[in-house]
Motif scaffolding. Structure first.
Motif, PDB file in Angstrom:
ATOM      1  N   ARG A  73       0.820  -1.220   0.000  1.00 52.71           N
ATOM      2  CA  ARG A  73       0.000   0.000   0.000  1.00 52.71           C
ATOM      3  C   ARG A  73       0.853   1.269   0.000  1.00 52.71           C
ATOM      4  N   VAL A  74       1.949   1.256   0.738  1.00 55.46           N
ATOM      5  CA  VAL A  74       2.773   2.459   0.867  1.00 55.46           C
ATOM      6  C   VAL A  74       3.615   2.701  -0.389  1.00 55.46           C
ATOM      7  N   PHE A  75       4.173   1.612  -0.967  1.00 53.94           N
ATOM      8  CA  PHE A  75       5.124   1.789  -2.065  1.00 53.94           C
ATOM      9  C   PHE A  75       4.570   1.389  -3.439  1.00 53.94           C
ATOM     10  N   GLY A  76       3.665   0.421  -3.496  1.00 52.04           N
ATOM     11  CA  GLY A  76       3.176  -0.038  -4.797  1.00 52.04           C
ATOM     12  C   GLY A  76       4.323  -0.477  -5.684  1.00 52.04           C
ATOM     13  N   ASP A  77       4.348   0.035  -6.913  1.00 52.81           N
ATOM     14  CA  ASP A  77       5.416  -0.336  -7.848  1.00 52.81           C
ATOM     15  C   ASP A  77       6.560   0.679  -7.859  1.00 52.81           C
ATOM     16  N   ARG A  78       6.587   1.556  -6.861  1.00 52.81           N
ATOM     17  CA  ARG A  78       7.627   2.599  -6.829  1.00 52.81           C
ATOM     18  C   ARG A  78       8.916   2.116  -6.169  1.00 52.81           C
ATOM     19  N   GLY A  97      10.663 -19.000   2.607  1.00 57.53           N
ATOM     20  CA  GLY A  97       9.766 -19.455   1.547  1.00 57.53           C
ATOM     21  C   GLY A  97       8.891 -18.305   1.094  1.00 57.53           C
ATOM     22  N   TYR A  98       8.840 -18.084  -0.207  1.00 60.08           N
ATOM     23  CA  TYR A  98       8.065 -16.981  -0.777  1.00 60.08           C
ATOM     24  C   TYR A  98       6.776 -17.583  -1.326  1.00 60.08           C
ATOM     25  N   HIS A  99       5.687 -17.431  -0.562  1.00 56.23           N
ATOM     26  CA  HIS A  99       4.428 -18.073  -0.937  1.00 56.23           C
ATOM     27  C   HIS A  99       3.254 -17.329  -0.305  1.00 56.23           C
ATOM     28  N   SER A 100       2.043 -17.751  -0.593  1.00 54.07           N
ATOM     29  CA  SER A 100       0.781 -17.221  -0.052  1.00 54.07           C
ATOM     30  C   SER A 100       0.781 -15.689  -0.068  1.00 54.07           C
ATOM     31  N   SER A 101       0.741 -15.037   1.083  1.00 51.46           N
ATOM     32  CA  SER A 101       0.590 -13.576   1.112  1.00 51.46           C
ATOM     33  C   SER A 101       1.759 -12.837   0.487  1.00 51.46           C
ATOM     34  N   ALA A 102       2.909 -13.490   0.368  1.00 47.05           N
ATOM     35  CA  ALA A 102       4.048 -12.827  -0.279  1.00 47.05           C
ATOM     36  C   ALA A 102       3.742 -12.520  -1.741  1.00 47.05           C
ATOM     37  N   HIS A 103       2.782 -13.247  -2.338  1.00 48.15           N
ATOM     38  CA  HIS A 103       2.425 -12.953  -3.731  1.00 48.15           C
ATOM     39  C   HIS A 103       1.944 -11.513  -3.891  1.00 48.15           C
ATOM     40  N   ALA A 104       1.427 -10.913  -2.815  1.00 49.53           N
ATOM     41  CA  ALA A 104       0.970  -9.519  -2.897  1.00 49.53           C
ATOM     42  C   ALA A 104       2.112  -8.595  -3.291  1.00 49.53           C
ATOM     43  N   LEU A 105       3.309  -8.852  -2.773  1.00 52.85           N
ATOM     44  CA  LEU A 105       4.462  -8.020  -3.124  1.00 52.85           C
ATOM     45  C   LEU A 105       4.782  -8.137  -4.606  1.00 52.85           C
ATOM     46  N   GLU A 136      -8.906  -6.620  -3.894  1.00 59.32           N
ATOM     47  CA  GLU A 136      -9.927  -6.873  -2.879  1.00 59.32           C
ATOM     48  C   GLU A 136      -9.354  -6.936  -1.466  1.00 59.32           C
ATOM     49  N   TRP A 137      -8.165  -7.559  -1.307  1.00 62.12           N
ATOM     50  CA  TRP A 137      -7.667  -7.836   0.032  1.00 62.12           C
ATOM     51  C   TRP A 137      -6.499  -6.946   0.473  1.00 62.12           C
ATOM     52  N   VAL A 138      -5.848  -6.260  -0.462  1.00 67.68           N
ATOM     53  CA  VAL A 138      -4.709  -5.426  -0.082  1.00 67.68           C
ATOM     54  C   VAL A 138      -5.014  -3.942  -0.252  1.00 67.68           C
ATOM     55  N   LEU A 139      -5.485  -3.555  -1.433  1.00 66.56           N
ATOM     56  CA  LEU A 139      -5.689  -2.130  -1.701  1.00 66.56           C
ATOM     57  C   LEU A 139      -6.986  -1.591  -1.124  1.00 66.56           C
ATOM     58  N   GLU A 140      -8.111  -2.241  -1.425  1.00 68.52           N
ATOM     59  CA  GLU A 140      -9.411  -1.698  -1.019  1.00 68.52           C
ATOM     60  C   GLU A 140      -9.576  -1.577   0.496  1.00 68.52           C
ATOM     61  N   PRO A 141      -9.062  -2.518   1.313  1.00 72.80           N
ATOM     62  CA  PRO A 141      -9.196  -2.334   2.767  1.00 72.80           C
ATOM     63  C   PRO A 141      -8.510  -1.076   3.271  1.00 72.80           C
ATOM     64  N   GLY A 142      -7.425  -0.656   2.623  1.00 77.96           N
ATOM     65  CA  GLY A 142      -6.783   0.612   2.943  1.00 77.96           C
ATOM     66  C   GLY A 142      -5.906   0.624   4.175  1.00 77.96           C
ATOM     67  N   SER A 143      -6.037  -0.372   5.022  1.00 80.43           N
ATOM     68  CA  SER A 143      -5.261  -0.440   6.253  1.00 80.43           C
ATOM     69  C   SER A 143      -5.433  -1.835   6.839  1.00 80.43           C
ATOM     70  N   HIS A 144      -4.664  -2.123   7.892  1.00 81.09           N
ATOM     71  CA  HIS A 144      -4.836  -3.421   8.540  1.00 81.09           C
ATOM     72  C   HIS A 144      -6.190  -3.504   9.238  1.00 81.09           C
ATOM     73  N   ALA A 145      -6.652  -2.402   9.780  1.00 78.81           N
ATOM     74  CA  ALA A 145      -7.978  -2.392  10.394  1.00 78.81           C
ATOM     75  C   ALA A 145      -9.057  -2.711   9.362  1.00 78.81           C
ATOM     76  N   GLY A 146      -8.911  -2.162   8.166  1.00 76.58           N
ATOM     77  CA  GLY A 146      -9.857  -2.467   7.097  1.00 76.58           C
ATOM     78  C   GLY A 146      -9.797  -3.923   6.666  1.00 76.58           C
ATOM     79  N   TYR A 147      -8.587  -4.483   6.681  1.00 80.44           N
ATOM     80  CA  TYR A 147      -8.396  -5.903   6.352  1.00 80.44           C
ATOM     81  C   TYR A 147      -9.132  -6.787   7.355  1.00 80.44           C
ATOM     82  N   LEU A 148      -8.978  -6.481   8.654  1.00 80.21           N
ATOM     83  CA  LEU A 148      -9.655  -7.260   9.689  1.00 80.21           C
ATOM     84  C   LEU A 148     -11.166  -7.136   9.556  1.00 80.21           C
ATOM     85  N   ALA A 149     -11.641  -5.934   9.226  1.00 82.96           N
ATOM     86  CA  ALA A 149     -13.080  -5.742   9.049  1.00 82.96           C
ATOM     87  C   ALA A 149     -13.600  -6.583   7.893  1.00 82.96           C
TER      88      ALA A 149
END
Length: 601
Positions: free
Chosen positions: A42-47, A56-64, A278-291
């Motif tokens: 969220r902070v850096f994106g593709d910058r 091991g690079y798997h599961s949630s690491a795919h977001a990076l 759906e799970w990384v950008l739109e929640p906007g924060s960790h609180a949004g992710y938990l919600a």
């Protein structure tokens, strides 16, 4: 001395300390800093142009990867781990540098680099890597030097690895930055000490200094190493976190449905883009992710009822069923549903392991993830029932555990509750395997050749598979049994990539019989044969079907030789062949109790 920065949330923490060209280490203390990983996106994106190291690079690491800000990955595994190890389409072309440069290591040698850095040594000596293609492409990070004690032989030195920052998720911390964790600990604190600038930590809860002073044995990372921290409940999700009730913090199990969703959506046409939004950008924060996860889903994970098991028998009920005597109904069910090809493979693998343990005096089983660990689990249960105890271990830090029936994930924290000891990667792959002459490895293979050399890294046309994990380290130091479905694409004359050396491979188990290393020459011979009347023996290619007639003189050897020719590209002889007994209802019942969902069917 001032304490660490207490940030508002993970995004604030990342924004304060991370630079776009940093080498970031994602600590694998069994649980991963996944909330911090999403914050990086969220902070850096593709910058950014991060170098990312992790076991091991798997599961949630795919977001990076989907964010587009990773220039290089250094790891022992690249793909997906649940429900079974498999390639991820995102990384098919990683050998060409797409989507990033990838530097593969074995799990132990990777940890040895961190230990060297953490202890101020320029290099570590490793018994892994030699004789494999993992040595290549690493420049001066690997050196082969003369062994002063063994003329003509070489030592393998691996350069210390110093990330700029280590990111970690812990159970709790105080405001001085002391971070408490509960084993199994994976790589432990080594990456925290190895980091040049220090540690960024998310924790389930920040507690008072007095609470941590009461449990100093649980503080794994001292505050002196910590630059900043923040609270992030469920910060390891979708992976599990074991807390043992530390400071009143509830633990949680792996969210298997979420892990499968990541893998499946990365395979779909949109290649994970919709999941990322759906799970990384739109929640906007960790609180949004938990919600977005929702209170009910979080409750189930924390109470030990993962979403994939809702409405089904509990693990406790499965354990009770496994301990019960075989009933006529269970026998009839096993007979009515013949073993699949994979079940034949696992049962024959278990038989091989049982025989090896009894005849060779092995006391420890270390299995790679996949059908190989189901075979090891089945063998351990059969040995236990026969009064022959053997310890089952898992490379991330579990020793002497009893697999919980109904949960086939090798690294599930459910298994940790039954362990005799919980430690980390160096203790298991180092102390209990490399330094233990009575350890037996049980491995899988994407390709295996007649020298026993194993490939789990790359196809002949350059597509990436998954990598070594700890398999290279096991094969380098322990006798091994390899469990691999026979096909001409898998049993090959020469592997496309040498992930693990084969000189310690004693037996290779297929779905129709067991190949044992020859004593009268190189390679293997088919030593046992399980006829096709058990079902599940599928011809490859389609025209390879044979008429089996075991009542004819010499038919057993002829049909076995035809199977070797049809299903492998090996020249293995079949002299001295012995017949395997049919798969029994008891073997099937035990296996299906371990795997009631048929994940490995």
């Amino acid at each position: 001395m001032s304490g660490p920065v207490i940030a508002a949330d993970v995004d604030d923490l990342v924004r304060r300390f991370v630079r776009p060209d940093d080498h970031l280490h994602l600590a694998a203390t069994h649980s991963r800093p996944n909330a911090l990983g999403y914050a990086l996106c969220r902070v850096f994106g593709d910058r950014a142009r991060f170098t990312v190291s992790t076991t091991g690079y798997h599961s949630s690491a795919h977001a990076l990867t989907l964010a587009g800000g990773v220039a290089k990955v250094v790891a022992g595994f690249l793909g997906d781990t649940y429900p079974s190890p498999r390639p991820n389409p995102l990384y098919e072309r990683v050998a060409e540098g797409v989507p990033f440069a990838f530097e593969p290591w074995s799990l132990l040698s990777y940890n040895q680099r961190l230990i060297a850095a953490a202890t101020g040594a320029p290099y570590a000596s490793t018994g892994s890597l030699s004789g494999t293609d993992l040595l290549t492409g690493k420049g001066d990070d690997v050196l082969l030097v003369p062994d002063p004690d063994r003329p003509g032989e070489q030592l393998t030195l691996v350069r210390a690895m110093h990330p700029d920052l280590t990111l970690v998720h812990g159970v709790c911390a105080d405001e001085d930055g002391n971070i408490a964790m509960v084993p199994p600990l994976g790589e432990g604190a080594w990456a925290a000490y190895a980091a040049k600038r220090g540690v960024l930590a998310s924790v389930e809860r920040i507690v008072s200094a007095e609470e941590l002073r009461a449990i100093p044995d649980r503080v794994v990372i001292p505050g002196q190493r910590v630059l900043g921290l923040c609270e992030a409940p469920l910060g390891a999700h979708p992976q599990a976190l074991r807390t043992a009730g530390l400071a009143g913090v509830p633990g949680y199990l792996d969210d298997y449905a979420f892990l499968e969703e990541i893998a499946d959506r990365c395979r779909a046409e949109e290649r994970g883009a919709d999941w990322y939004r759906e799970w990384v950008l739109e929640p906007g924060s960790h609180a949004g992710y938990l919600a977005r996860l929702g209170e009910e889903r979080r409750r189930r994970l924390q109470e030990g009822e993962p979403s994939w098991q809702a409405g089904r028998a509990t693990a406790a009920a499965a354990v009770t069923a496994a301990a019960a005597p075989v009933t006529e109904t269970a026998e009839e069910t096993a007979e009515e549903t013949p073993p699949s090809r994979m079940e034949r493979l696992i049962v024959l693998g278990a038989r091989a392991v049982v025989e090896r343990v009894r005849e060779g005096g092995y006391d420890t089983l270390l299995a790679g993830i996949g059908s190989s660990h189901l075979a090891a689990w089945l063998a351990a249960e059969q040995l236990r029932r026969g009064g022959h105890a053997v310890r089952v271990v898992a490379e991330l830090g579990l020793y002497g555990f009893t697999p919980q029936q109904g949960d086939v994930f090798l690294f599930s924290l459910r298994h940790a509750g039954t362990a005799e000891q919980l430690s980390g990667i160096p203790e298991i792959l180092g102390g209990m395997v490399a330094a233990n002459p009575r350890a037996l490895g049980v491995l899988a293979a994407a390709e295996i050749d007649e020298s026993g050399t194993i490939n789990t890294s790359m196809t002949a046309d350059g597509r990436w598979l998954t990598g070594s994990g700890g398999a290279n380290d096991i094969a380098a130091s322990a006798d091994c049994v390899v469990i691999a479905t026979a096909s001409r694409r898998r049993y090959v004359p020469e592997v496309s990539y040498r992930t693990s050396r084969g000189d310690r491979v004693r037996e290779v188990v297929s779905q129709f019989g067991r190949f044992r290393r020859r004593e009268d020459g190189p390679g293997f011979r088919l030593a046992t044969w399980l006829g096709p009347d058990e079902g599940g023996l599928r011809a490859e290619p389609a025209d390879a079907v044979r008429e089996f007639a075991p009542d004819r003189p010499g038919a057993l050897e002829r049909e076995a030789a035809e199977a070797v020719a049809a299903y492998t590209a090996w020249s293995a002889p079949v002299a001295g062949l012995s017949a395997e007994k049919p798969v029994t209802a008891e073997e099937l019942r035990l296996l299906r109790t371990l795997d009631p969902e048929g994940r490995y069917r």
